[in-house]
Design a protein around this motif. Structure first.
Motif, PDB file in Angstrom:
ATOM      1  N   LEU A  23      68.914 -44.168   2.262  1.00 29.70           N
ATOM      2  CA  LEU A  23      68.020 -44.514   3.395  1.00 29.70           C
ATOM      3  C   LEU A  23      66.545 -45.149   2.365  1.00 29.70           C
ATOM      4  N   GLY A  24      66.993 -45.324   1.037  1.00 29.47           N
ATOM      5  CA  GLY A  24      66.162 -46.008   0.370  1.00 29.47           C
ATOM      6  C   GLY A  24      65.261 -46.380  -0.383  1.00 29.47           C
ATOM      7  N   VAL A  25      65.531 -44.582  -0.497  1.00 29.56           N
ATOM      8  CA  VAL A  25      64.689 -43.957  -1.222  1.00 29.56           C
ATOM      9  C   VAL A  25      64.417 -43.713  -2.546  1.00 29.56           C
ATOM     10  N   ALA A  31      59.453 -36.278  -4.240  1.00 25.92           N
ATOM     11  CA  ALA A  31      59.476 -34.706  -4.272  1.00 25.92           C
ATOM     12  C   ALA A  31      60.742 -34.828  -2.845  1.00 25.92           C
ATOM     13  N   VAL A  32      61.796 -33.662  -2.821  1.00 21.20           N
ATOM     14  CA  VAL A  32      62.182 -33.994  -2.061  1.00 21.20           C
ATOM     15  C   VAL A  32      61.999 -32.344  -1.598  1.00 21.20           C
ATOM     16  N   LEU A  33      61.857 -31.956  -0.297  1.00 23.80           N
ATOM     17  CA  LEU A  33      61.678 -30.881   0.130  1.00 23.80           C
ATOM     18  C   LEU A  33      63.124 -30.699   1.287  1.00 23.80           C
ATOM     19  N   VAL A  57      59.934 -36.134   2.520  1.00 25.26           N
ATOM     20  CA  VAL A  57      60.750 -36.783   0.963  1.00 25.26           C
ATOM     21  C   VAL A  57      59.146 -37.210   1.191  1.00 25.26           C
ATOM     22  N   VAL A  58      58.462 -36.969   0.255  1.00 21.01           N
ATOM     23  CA  VAL A  58      56.523 -36.972  -0.564  1.00 21.01           C
ATOM     24  C   VAL A  58      56.561 -38.402  -2.010  1.00 21.01           C
TER      25      VAL A  58
END
Length: 64
Positions: A23-25, A31-33, A57-58
């Motif tokens: 996804l290109g993150v 931060a990942v939930l 994804v924050v």
């Protein structure tokens, strides 16, 4: 189907790390939930996404 930030994505069967990279993150800057639980970066390569998982994804912000 896996939900990422409210949108359905065909990512099941991939590790959480593989999915985020696809996804290109930019890892380390977010931060990942996973299913409403904070997910430590060290565990990203180990969790295999399943049908119905919800990933948020924050972006981390600096400042006050």
């Amino acid at each position: 189907m896996v939900w990422v930030n409210g949108e359905p994505k065909p990512l099941e069967g991939k590790t959480l790390r593989e999915a985020l990279e696809e996804l290109g993150v930019e890892l380390g800057r977010v931060a990942v939930l996973l299913n409403e639980e904070a997910y430590p970066g060290t565990e990203l390569p180990h969790h295999v996404l399943r049908e119905g998982d919800v990933v948020e994804v924050v972006a981390l912000m600096q400042g006050g």
